[in-house]
Motif scaffolding. Structure first.
Motif, PDB file in Angstrom:
ATOM      1  N   UNK A   1     -13.577   2.580   0.655  1.00  0.00           N
ATOM      2  CA  UNK A   1     -12.466   3.532   0.608  1.00  0.00           C
ATOM      3  C   UNK A   1     -12.465   4.290  -0.710  1.00  0.00           C
ATOM      4  N   UNK A   2     -12.672   3.568  -1.800  1.00  0.00           N
ATOM      5  CA  UNK A   2     -12.661   4.201  -3.117  1.00  0.00           C
ATOM      6  C   UNK A   2     -13.827   5.176  -3.263  1.00  0.00           C
ATOM      7  N   UNK A   3     -15.015   4.747  -2.838  1.00  0.00           N
ATOM      8  CA  UNK A   3     -16.180   5.642  -2.895  1.00  0.00           C
ATOM      9  C   UNK A   3     -15.962   6.852  -1.988  1.00  0.00           C
ATOM     10  N   UNK A   4     -15.354   6.631  -0.830  1.00  0.00           N
ATOM     11  CA  UNK A   4     -15.089   7.734   0.093  1.00  0.00           C
ATOM     12  C   UNK A   4     -14.138   8.755  -0.476  1.00  0.00           C
ATOM     13  N   UNK A   5     -13.132   8.295  -1.190  1.00  0.00           N
ATOM     14  CA  UNK A   5     -12.182   9.209  -1.829  1.00  0.00           C
ATOM     15  C   UNK A   5     -12.889  10.051  -2.884  1.00  0.00           C
ATOM     16  N   UNK A   6     -13.712   9.409  -3.718  1.00  0.00           N
ATOM     17  CA  UNK A   6     -14.377  10.135  -4.801  1.00  0.00           C
ATOM     18  C   UNK A   6     -15.580  10.959  -4.326  1.00  0.00           C
ATOM     19  N   UNK A   7     -16.018  10.728  -3.085  1.00  0.00           N
ATOM     20  CA  UNK A   7     -17.066  11.574  -2.506  1.00  0.00           C
ATOM     21  C   UNK A   7     -16.483  12.725  -1.694  1.00  0.00           C
ATOM     22  N   UNK A   8     -15.172  12.723  -1.523  1.00  0.00           N
ATOM     23  CA  UNK A   8     -14.543  13.763  -0.718  1.00  0.00           C
ATOM     24  C   UNK A   8     -14.631  13.513   0.771  1.00  0.00           C
ATOM     25  N   UNK A   9     -15.012  12.299   1.172  1.00  0.00           N
ATOM     26  CA  UNK A   9     -15.097  11.956   2.592  1.00  0.00           C
ATOM     27  C   UNK A   9     -13.728  11.555   3.140  1.00  0.00           C
ATOM     28  N   UNK A  10     -12.883  10.996   2.269  1.00  0.00           N
ATOM     29  CA  UNK A  10     -11.510  10.649   2.637  1.00  0.00           C
ATOM     30  C   UNK A  10     -10.607  11.583   1.852  1.00  0.00           C
ATOM     31  N   UNK A  11      -9.904  12.461   2.541  1.00  0.00           N
ATOM     32  CA  UNK A  11      -9.193  13.530   1.849  1.00  0.00           C
ATOM     33  C   UNK A  11      -7.671  13.429   1.914  1.00  0.00           C
ATOM     34  N   UNK A  12      -7.158  12.601   2.824  1.00  0.00           N
ATOM     35  CA  UNK A  12      -5.703  12.479   2.938  1.00  0.00           C
ATOM     36  C   UNK A  12      -5.276  11.020   2.810  1.00  0.00           C
ATOM     37  N   UNK A  13      -4.074  10.832   2.248  1.00  0.00           N
ATOM     38  CA  UNK A  13      -3.599   9.477   2.011  1.00  0.00           C
ATOM     39  C   UNK A  13      -3.360   8.702   3.305  1.00  0.00           C
ATOM     40  N   UNK A  14      -3.064   9.385   4.400  1.00  0.00           N
ATOM     41  CA  UNK A  14      -2.838   8.674   5.663  1.00  0.00           C
ATOM     42  C   UNK A  14      -4.096   8.609   6.528  1.00  0.00           C
ATOM     43  N   UNK A  15      -5.268   8.784   5.905  1.00  0.00           N
ATOM     44  CA  UNK A  15      -6.534   8.676   6.648  1.00  0.00           C
ATOM     45  C   UNK A  15      -6.595   7.302   7.327  1.00  0.00           C
ATOM     46  N   UNK A  16      -7.251   7.195   8.473  1.00  0.00           N
ATOM     47  CA  UNK A  16      -7.277   5.942   9.239  1.00  0.00           C
ATOM     48  C   UNK A  16      -7.664   4.706   8.428  1.00  0.00           C
ATOM     49  N   UNK A  17      -8.692   4.812   7.598  1.00  0.00           N
ATOM     50  CA  UNK A  17      -9.123   3.643   6.829  1.00  0.00           C
ATOM     51  C   UNK A  17      -8.046   3.192   5.857  1.00  0.00           C
ATOM     52  N   UNK A  18      -7.422   4.148   5.155  1.00  0.00           N
ATOM     53  CA  UNK A  18      -6.374   3.800   4.193  1.00  0.00           C
ATOM     54  C   UNK A  18      -5.144   3.245   4.903  1.00  0.00           C
ATOM     55  N   UNK A  19      -4.795   3.830   6.040  1.00  0.00           N
ATOM     56  CA  UNK A  19      -3.642   3.346   6.808  1.00  0.00           C
ATOM     57  C   UNK A  19      -3.877   1.926   7.317  1.00  0.00           C
TER      58      UNK A  19
END
Length: 350
Positions: free
Chosen positions: A125-143
């Motif tokens: 999740x952390x790598x995805x956020x910093x790679x721009x793959x996870x862009x919103x706080x309510x993304x499925x993985x984070x939720x």
């Protein structure tokens, strides 16, 4: 928000320009890491109280700056959270020693309106956020990771260091260790080509940006996060447990790392260039690093060299007792003799 750190910095400046400087005979010049700056500021102040003949001048502009200044011979010591490679050491005009001082944790701080403590993140999740793959706080993985938090449908504002930073080196070393796609696409170092995000120069500026920017996330030494009341995420460690950065979880990681490095640390010529990230153990926080003072084994000036060695011995024997109050972790007791051996190897002209 930065009142505490500002006061600390003001006290350090006062050592150079205040009344104490009137009777100080020797100024020890240093530059580099912001990671240990709150602690070093206290050390400098307390040491001058013991030896009024010494004052300190320290430029906290990042590890890359410290490495550059010590290699060019402009300072008496360089401070860095990123150890030098053999090739980098060959580029110095003399033999540089790595003197480890303390261990610190790099916290992942965030500012999500309406969400307090409790955010959990996996390495992916952390790598995805910093790679721009996870862009919103309510993304499925984070939720899925945070079912009890009402994460907003807001864009994540990624914040990173824009300068050459040892904190960045530790953070990207961790991401490279836990995520193959990060290792191959971005890698590790004091400066990297960030896929996304906004830059901030220095730890204080990064803390300020997170505090002022809703829905932001960034990485910073834990002392800065705690002193500025920033929420920090619990990260899933190698043993599958979600752990927050604190003195105990930092020490747990260090203990695990030392078990693997004992033979190296106890060698005839100790080499303390160790990575402490992603250690095993249920209690271990995964983003932990050493910080070092870089000094030349062969000192050019008798007085400067003598005072520098005296300070290094003092911080090893006495100053480590101060670390926990500022959220750093002292070196293991088993290392004391080996670090002392390194300090004793510094040669001062007669």
């Amino acid at each position: 928000m930065l009142r505490h750190l500002a006061k600390t910095l003001a006290l350090v400046v006062a050592l150079s320009v205040g009344a104490g400087a009137a009777y100080a005979d020797t100024t020890l010049k240093g530059a580099g890491a912001t990671f240990p700056h709150p602690l070093y500021s206290k050390w400098f102040r307390d040491y001058q109280a013991e030896d009024p003949s010494v004052t300190f001048s320290y430029e906290a502009k990042g590890s890359g700056h410290g490495i550059k200044r010590i290699i060019s011979g402009e300072v008496d010591f360089g401070a860095t959270d990123k150890f030098l490679t053999d090739q980098e050491l060959k580029g110095a005009p003399g033999k540089l020693l790595h003197v480890p001082t303390v261990i610190g944790a790099v916290a992942v701080a965030y500012n999500i309106p309406g969400i307090g403590a409790g955010l959990k993140l996996t390495p992916q999740a952390l790598a995805g956020i910093y790679q721009g793959k996870i862009t919103k706080w309510n993304a499925p993985l984070l939720a899925k990771l945070n079912p009890k938090l009402r994460l907003p449908a807001q864009e994540i504002v990624v914040v990173h260091r824009s300068d050459s930073s040892g904190t960045t080196s530790i953070f990207t070393d961790y991401l490279s260790a836990v995520d193959k796609s990060w290792a191959t696409s971005v890698g590790k170092g004091t400066s990297v080509a960030w896929p996304v995000g906004e830059g901030a120069e220095g730890s204080s500026a990064l803390v300020k940006k997170i505090g002022e920017t809703p829905n932001s996330i960034g990485y910073v030494e834990i002392a800065y996060a705690l002193e500025n009341d920033l929420n920090t995420a619990a990260l899933k460690n190698k043993s599958g447990k979600f752990v927050k950065a604190n003195v105990l979880s930092t020490r747990a990681a260090a203990v695990q790392a030392m078990k693997k490095q004992t033979g190296k640390a106890l060698s005839a010529e100790p080499d303390f260039r160790l990575s402490l990230v992603d250690q095993p153990g249920k209690e271990s926080y995964p983003v932990v690093g050493l910080t070092w003072l870089l000094v030349y084994q062969e000192q050019r000036d008798a007085v400067q060299g003598k005072k520098l060695v005296e300070f290094l011995r003092w911080q090893l024997r006495k100053a480590e007792k101060m670390t926990s109050t500022l959220h750093y972790t002292p070196l293991p007791d088993t290392w004391t003799r080996q670090v002392e051996q390194t300090i004793d190897s510094i040669r001062v002209p007669q």
